[in-house]
Structures are given as structure tokens and as C-alpha cells.
Design an enzyme around this catalytic site. Structure first.
Site, mmCIF file in Angstrom:
data_model
loop_
_atom_site.group_PDB
_atom_site.id
_atom_site.type_symbol
_atom_site.label_atom_id
_atom_site.label_comp_id
_atom_site.label_asym_id
_atom_site.label_seq_id
_atom_site.Cartn_x
_atom_site.Cartn_y
_atom_site.Cartn_z
ATOM 1 N N GLU A 1 0.849 -1.198 0.000
ATOM 2 C CA GLU A 1 0.000 0.000 0.000
ATOM 3 C C GLU A 1 0.881 1.243 0.000
ATOM 4 O OE1 GLU A 1 -3.058 -0.051 -1.122
ATOM 5 O OE2 GLU A 1 -3.755 -1.289 0.528
ATOM 6 N N THR B 1 2.853 2.061 -2.134
ATOM 7 C CA THR B 1 4.149 1.746 -2.734
ATOM 8 C C THR B 1 4.146 2.046 -4.234
ATOM 9 O OG1 THR B 1 3.319 -0.510 -2.898
ATOM 10 C CG2 THR B 1 4.867 -0.072 -1.118
ATOM 11 N N GLY C 1 -16.626 5.461 -2.388
ATOM 12 C CA GLY C 1 -15.928 5.874 -1.168
ATOM 13 C C GLY C 1 -15.510 4.716 -0.285
ATOM 14 N N LEU D 1 -12.552 0.893 -3.106
ATOM 15 C CA LEU D 1 -12.488 -0.218 -4.062
ATOM 16 C C LEU D 1 -12.263 0.295 -5.481
ATOM 17 C CD1 LEU D 1 -15.349 -2.482 -2.684
ATOM 18 C CD2 LEU D 1 -12.953 -2.381 -2.051
ATOM 19 N N SER E 1 -13.765 2.670 -7.492
ATOM 20 C CA SER E 1 -14.839 2.834 -8.476
ATOM 21 C C SER E 1 -14.417 3.852 -9.531
ATOM 22 C CB SER E 1 -16.139 3.255 -7.805
ATOM 23 O OG SER E 1 -15.959 4.436 -7.077
ATOM 24 N N SER E 2 -13.624 4.833 -9.145
ATOM 25 C CA SER E 2 -13.224 5.843 -10.138
ATOM 26 C C SER E 2 -12.295 5.235 -11.189
ATOM 27 C CB SER E 2 -12.585 7.064 -9.477
ATOM 28 O OG SER E 2 -11.403 6.714 -8.823
ATOM 29 N N ASP F 1 -4.517 0.943 -9.234
ATOM 30 C CA ASP F 1 -5.962 0.729 -9.371
ATOM 31 C C ASP F 1 -6.338 0.493 -10.829
ATOM 32 O OD1 ASP F 1 -5.699 1.453 -6.763
ATOM 33 O OD2 ASP F 1 -6.716 3.381 -6.965
HETATM 34 C C1 GLA Z 1 -5.130 4.788 -3.960
HETATM 35 C C2 GLA Z 1 -4.355 5.163 -5.228
HETATM 36 C C3 GLA Z 1 -3.388 4.044 -5.616
HETATM 37 C C4 GLA Z 1 -2.510 3.643 -4.434
HETATM 38 C C5 GLA Z 1 -3.354 3.403 -3.179
HETATM 39 C C6 GLA Z 1 -2.503 3.186 -1.977
HETATM 40 O O1 GLA Z 1 -5.961 3.703 -4.200
HETATM 41 O O2 GLA Z 1 -5.244 5.407 -6.286
HETATM 42 O O3 GLA Z 1 -2.601 4.460 -6.716
HETATM 43 O O4 GLA Z 1 -1.513 4.580 -4.206
HETATM 44 O O5 GLA Z 1 -4.227 4.488 -2.910
HETATM 45 O O6 GLA Z 1 -1.762 2.023 -2.106
#
Ligand code: GLA
Length: 389
Positions: free
Chosen positions: A33, A35, A121, A124, A126-127, A171
Site C-alpha cells: 500500500e 508503494t 468511497g 475499491l 470505483s473511479s 488501481d
Molecule cells: C489509492 C491510489 C493508488 C494507491 C493506493 C494506496 O488507491 O489510487 O494508486 O496509491 O491508494 O496504495
């Protein structure tokens, strides 16, 4: 949303049948996370919560969007697109169009109706699902033949420029590259990736939605990014080969800690340790080591996010603490950007029901809050929907 409902809504809004139906999933992240924007390692998967889209080229110069869940529409000429202030939902689509134009594509007017079941929110993504769905859909409709990594980068840029969040690639990558029954490790520096089967006979990924989204989330996210960059600039003075926290070691951070200051040093330390936890996690998966061992890495990740990176919040901490006494739980941590959203829990398949009861009762007792939970199934990335889906 069934495809028949989606198609009917599209026809109602735009007076014609869609030319393409598609789906784009949300994502989880097992570990790794904060990272991704540090050139590091992540271990996400796409899940069975998705946004569905109906699209067609409309023969005009106008983009017409219908957000079915919000019961709202938006229309603009392609030539006039610009970020809409105030966090408007259409920014994600418009940002993708801007990215395709910059990439050299000619984008004519199109119609798009969309809706789904990725909770908003909840962390997960969604965007990202919206961005990746529109990017892939336009690439198909316009026969652009863009590969998925290029689409992921275009979608990420949409988030930077139109939603003003300086996110990493995780994401968008997960939404486009997910594979049913697998998690996927991405090296955010080399962009190499590899799939690991995730056997749900033994254990399930269960999400507990804190139900909170703290308003500071986006600005704190961008601040963390800047703090990491500050750390890298200082580390570079001693070792010019360091171009991101991926290159740094804990002793190098200790040596530079006085100049960094306590806060930046803690941020850097967390990132270096978290990359190591991803390596340990995938090594353990590969070697078939015990789930309890793997779960401990999740608890360690949470501790780092809470104490060193400081992106957790009371509700998430309560959920992680509750999980420690929960039946069948191997490990848990906050997931995603933080300041709200979900915790991710690894739970023995046979104990999922008892786990859910324990968590719901505990959250009510400790904070007086109702807990929504999702027992996830790992799914394929963005793709076409067939009429009967
Ligand atoms: C959000 C960001 C990702 C990532 C996470 C944390 O989801 O969109 O790029 O940095 O936070 O790991």
C-alpha cells in the site's frame, strides 16, 4: 445491473441502441500500500464488483453521459472538455478523453450510460473502474488498438489532471489486468507483472467497510507523495543512484533521518518495509507456507500504515483490532489510500459466517456503527459484456 436494464436505460436517454456493452471491475489489494507511486511492488486483484457501460459513437461532436446510479446526465462538446471544479463525476470520463486526444487519437462525439455495484468511497476504486471502462470502450469503438498498459496510463493521467489526485498505477492496472481466481503482482518500476492463483477453498478475502470517508483523504494522499519525494531528494545527496524509495535501504534512511526530520523519515521507512512485505508475501504464497504466517504480514502492514505512514483512522483501527479475536481470521489491514474505506481480511473459508457475525456485533458495540461486508471473488479485468450477462 442486468444488461437488459442497462440497454433500456441507454435507449431511453439517447434514442438508439448501444454499439458496445462492457464491464470494468473494482479492485482489492492484498499488500503493498502506498508503494505504487514510489516505484514499488503491489499485489492487487480485480473483484466481482463492477461498473457496466453501454456506449456508441453518436455522429455528432458531443459527449453525452448518463450516470444511471446518480440519475444525472452531462453533455459537452469534445472540443470544450476541461476539468469540472467541485469533484464532478464526469471528470473521470472527460479526463480519459483528454488523454486519448493527447495520445493522438481522434475522438468524435459518443454516448455512454453506466452504473454498477462498486460502492462509492469504500476504497475499491470505483473511479478507476469508470476511467478504465471508458478508455477500453473508446479504444474498441474507435479501433485504436491500444494495449492495456497504455490504457492504464491514460486512465491514471485522467485521475491526476481531472480528479486532482496524484495516484499511482495500481488501481487502473488491476481493473484492466485482473484475472479470475488470481492476484497479480506488479512491479511499478519495470511494469513487469505475474499472476498467483488464489485458492478460495482454504480462505476468502473479506472486506469490512468502515462506512467513513474522511474529507482530508485526497489532500493527505498528495501530501504523502510529496513527503516521499522530499525523502528521496535527501537520500540522493548521499547516493545519487537513488531515484525513488525503491532504491533506498533502511540503513540509508537512518543515516539521513536527522536531515529528513522525524515525519519524512517515518514515511520513507514504511515504504521500504512495505516493499519487503510484498516480497515476503509472494515468497510465502509460492512456497505454500501457512496462512497464519502470511496473515501476520497484513497486521504488520496495518501497523506501518497507522503509525508511520499515518493514513489510517479510528474506525479502521477498531476493525483491525476486532479481527484479531474473530473466528478464522489470519490477518487484516486497512486497504487503499486510507482515511476510511475498507479493511481487508483473510478468513478461513469455513469460518466466514462466524467471522462476519463477530465483526458486525463488535463494530456496533464499539462504535455504534453498522458494518457492511463483502466476501469477494477475484474476477477478470475490463471486457466486453454479452447480452445475456
Ligand atoms: C489509492 C491510489 C493508488 C494507491 C493506493 C494506496 O488507491 O489510487 O494508486 O496509491 O491508494 O496504495
Amino acid at each position: 445491473m442486468e444488461t437488459s436494464v442497462l440497454t433500456a436505460a441507454f435507449e431511453r436517454h439517447f434514442g438508439a441502441a448501444p454499439a458496445l456493452l462492457l464491464r470494468a471491475p473494482g479492485r482489492i489489494n492484498l499488500i503493498g500500500e502506498h508503494t505504487d507511486y514510489n516505484d514499488g511492488l503491489v499485489l492487487p486483484a480485480a473483484i466481482d464488483k463492477e461498473i457496466r457501460f453501454a456506449m456508441r459513437l453518436n455522429g455528432t461532436d458531443r459527449i453525452r453521459l448518463a450516470a444511471l446510479d446518480l440519475d444525472d446526465t452531462y453533455e459537452v462538446a469534445v472540443a470544450d472538455i476541461a476539468p469540472i471544479p467541485g469533484g464532478h463525476w464526469a471528470n473521470y470520463q472527460l479526463g480519459v478523453v483528454a488523454g486519448l486526444l493527447r495520445h493522438g487519437a481522434e475522438v468524435p462525439g459518443f454516448d455512454c450510460a453506466f452504473g454498477g455495484n462498486v460502492p462509492n468511497g469504500a476504497g475499491l476504486s470505483s473511479s478507476a473502474a469508470v476511467e478504465c471502462g471508458v478508455a477500453w470502450g473508446l479504444s474498441e469503438l474507435l479501433k485504436l488498438n491500444l494495449d492495456r498498459m497504455t490504457l492504464a496510463h491514460i486512465a491514471q493521467k485522467a485521475e491526476h489532471e481531472y480528479a486532482k489526485v496524484m495516484c499511482g498505477l495500481m488501481d487502473q492496472f488491476a481493473s484492466l489486468f485482473g484475472r479470475g481466481g488470481h492476484v497479480v503482482e506488479l512491479d511499478c518500476r519495470s511494469l513487469e507483472y505475474g499472476y498467483f492463483p488464489f485458492n478460495t477453498d482454504d480462505c476468502r478475502v473479506v472486506l469490512c467497510n468502515s462506512g467513513v470517508k474522511h474529507a482530508l483523504g485526497d489532500s493527505e494522499y498528495n501530501t504523502r507523495r510529496e513527503e516521499c519525494a522530499k525523502g528521496v531528494a535527501i537520500l540522493q545527496k548521499a547516493n545519487p543512484a537513488i531515484t525513488s524509495l525503491r532504491d533506498a535501504t533502511l540503513p540509508e534512511i537512518e543515516a539521513a533521518a536527522a536531515e529528513m526530520g522525524e515525519v519524512v523519515a517515518r514515511r520513507c521507512r514504511y515504504v521500504v518495509e512495505e516493499n519487503q512485505r510484498v516480497r515476503d508475501f509472494t515468497a510465502a504464497l509460492g512456497a505454500g507456507r501457512s496462512l497464519a504466517e502470511v496473515g501476520e504480514l497484513l497486521y504488520a502492514s496495518h501497523a506501518g500504515l497507522r503509525d508511520d505512514y499515518e493514513v489510517s483512522c479510528k474506525e479502521l483501527d477498531v476493525l483491525v483490532e476486532l479481527s484479531r479475536q474473530a473466528p478464522g481470521c489470519y490477518g487484516a489491514r486497512m486497504m487503499g489510500g486510507g482515511f476510511g474505506g475498507c479493511t481487508l481480511n483473510l478468513v478461513a473459508t469455513n469460518d466466514v459466517k462466524a467471522f462476519l457475525t463477530h465483526m458486525k456485533e463488535g463494530y456496533q458495540r464499539e462504535l455504534g456503527l453498522k458494518l457492511d461486508t463483502y466476501v469477494t471473488t477475484l474476477a477478470d479485468g475490463v471486457g466486453e459484456l454479452l447480452n445475456e450477462d
